[in-house]
Write an enzyme that holds these catalytic residues in place. Sequence first.
Site, PDB file in Angstrom:
ATOM      1  N   SER A   1       3.616  -4.842   5.615  1.00  0.00           N
ATOM      2  CA  SER A   1       4.236  -5.915   4.204  1.00  0.00           C
ATOM      3  C   SER A   1       4.259  -7.103   3.784  1.00  0.00           C
ATOM      4  CB  SER A   1       6.026  -5.709   4.963  1.00  0.00           C
ATOM      5  OG  SER A   1       6.819  -6.141   3.316  1.00  0.00           O
TER       6      SER A   1
ATOM      7  N   ASP B   1       5.689  -8.908  -2.343  1.00  0.00           N
ATOM      8  CA  ASP B   1       4.182  -8.933  -1.497  1.00  0.00           C
ATOM      9  C   ASP B   1       3.243  -8.117  -1.394  1.00  0.00           C
ATOM     10  OD1 ASP B   1       6.001  -6.780  -0.703  1.00  0.00           O
ATOM     11  OD2 ASP B   1       6.394  -7.354   1.047  1.00  0.00           O
TER      12      ASP B   1
ATOM     13  N   ASP C   1       3.457  -4.880   0.291  1.00  0.00           N
ATOM     14  CA  ASP C   1       3.636  -3.747  -0.264  1.00  0.00           C
ATOM     15  C   ASP C   1       4.399  -3.637  -1.828  1.00  0.00           C
ATOM     16  OD1 ASP C   1       5.163  -4.687   1.326  1.00  0.00           O
ATOM     17  OD2 ASP C   1       6.024  -2.830   2.080  1.00  0.00           O
TER      18      ASP C   1
ATOM     19  N   ASP D   1       7.280  -3.858  -1.903  1.00  0.00           N
ATOM     20  CA  ASP D   1       9.021  -3.875  -2.171  1.00  0.00           C
ATOM     21  C   ASP D   1       9.496  -4.971  -2.600  1.00  0.00           C
ATOM     22  OD1 ASP D   1       8.410  -4.694   0.511  1.00  0.00           O
ATOM     23  OD2 ASP D   1       9.271  -3.204   1.550  1.00  0.00           O
TER      24      ASP D   1
HETATM   25 MG    MG Z   1       7.391  -5.764   1.762  1.00  0.00          MG
END
Ligand code: MG
Length: 436
Positions: free
Chosen positions: A91, A232, A234, A236
């Site tokens: 993440s 960020d 990844d 999400d």
């Molecule tokens: Mg993330």
Amino acid sequence: MKLFGSSGIRGITNKEITVDLALKVGLALGSLKESAVIGRDPRIAGEMIEHALISGMVSAGCDVVRVGLVTTPTLAHAARNYDCGVMVTASHNTSEYVGIKLWNPDGMAFDSTQQEEIEEAVASGDLTGVEWNNIGNVTTDSNAVREHSEMILSNVKPIKPASLRVVLDCGCGAGGTITPDLLRGMGCDVITLNAQLDGYFPARNPEPNDANLGLLKKAVLEFDASLGIAQDGDADRMMAVDENGVFVTGDEMLAIFAGYECKAGGTLVVPVDTSMIVDDALPDSTVVRTRVGDVYVAEEIKRTRADFGGEPSGSWIFPQVSYCPDGIYAAARLIEIVQDVRLGELRDKLPQYPTKRGTVVCDNERKGSVMDMVGSEMGTLGTVTDIDGVRVEMDDGWLLVRPSGTEPKIRITAEARTGVNELYDIGERIVREALA
Ligand code: MG
């Protein structure tokens, strides 16, 4: 053995998260599921951990489909066609970290019962493969990004071509695989920063917070853009900068999205540390508070059939598309919103209340007993919620005392229309008396 934290299995590469551990998780998961889709963000250890997971799953008889370098919401969307989804990501953490996050077909992360099932299987030590002629297949699917994009585009309205300029900072994370093309597909004039994938995250820290987005703030002003968007590692999570180059805080972003997503009389789900600007901006909605962590927010959205939910850290969950926070859909949705009204104007309409945060040192072993005493003392101040630490609500503000999950500290947060320092001091005095 506790493997899962509030956001999957995560730790330092080759120290906490090893190939051996990934192989065992793969074996455990593969023995429970018949099919899985797997993807990864660009971090350095991603492919190494992915191979170990695939070997374990296939050895246990599970068919595995690889979608390669993708964002977490892309992977969670792809999981709808399989028994589960596996994302190799850490993440917003820096390059030395790697992690594994597991998904259900509806875009909900594995819940605590499912996590325990994996933990017990890994701890049991008796994970074995199937007969040679029953091992799973490994195939590749290159359509995941396109399908995720199409899903998003079918849920947002295109804008008048070239009427809106946006600066997009992917932070060298997985967002670069989808977001620039998607926003251009909506009709935006897109200027990208750090859209090249690089697992060393050389451009900036992957966490999209105010301190890490200096370049984006400058670029929005320099290019006279309508807004800036940051993701960020990844993708999400998503955060934004307004047309004046001002970072929109997580609480403000939450209130802005909720204002559009929540129907009158609807429900909004937020963690306990969310500002009361959200309650004040949505007087006609029910605001439900949960433990801190996007998984808890998603579970509560599903349970209460809420319209929307999110965390001030930048996770926005739109249940009509997925229970997985989606930093690409959120970007597209925000662009749809700011076609009609400037982001800075939306910010200006929100109330501003002073907040004070701090910590008091407390040994991990004492946290339980200290929090018990804090809880009974705070109960005398107002209405108490104790789902995550102790939160007390008063007419003019709120006070939250929470033990840190990772450090020997107790965290105190106070927010008040007036007298925030006095409120914070009350919290600190209660904690210190409990420690004495
Ligand atoms: Mg993330």
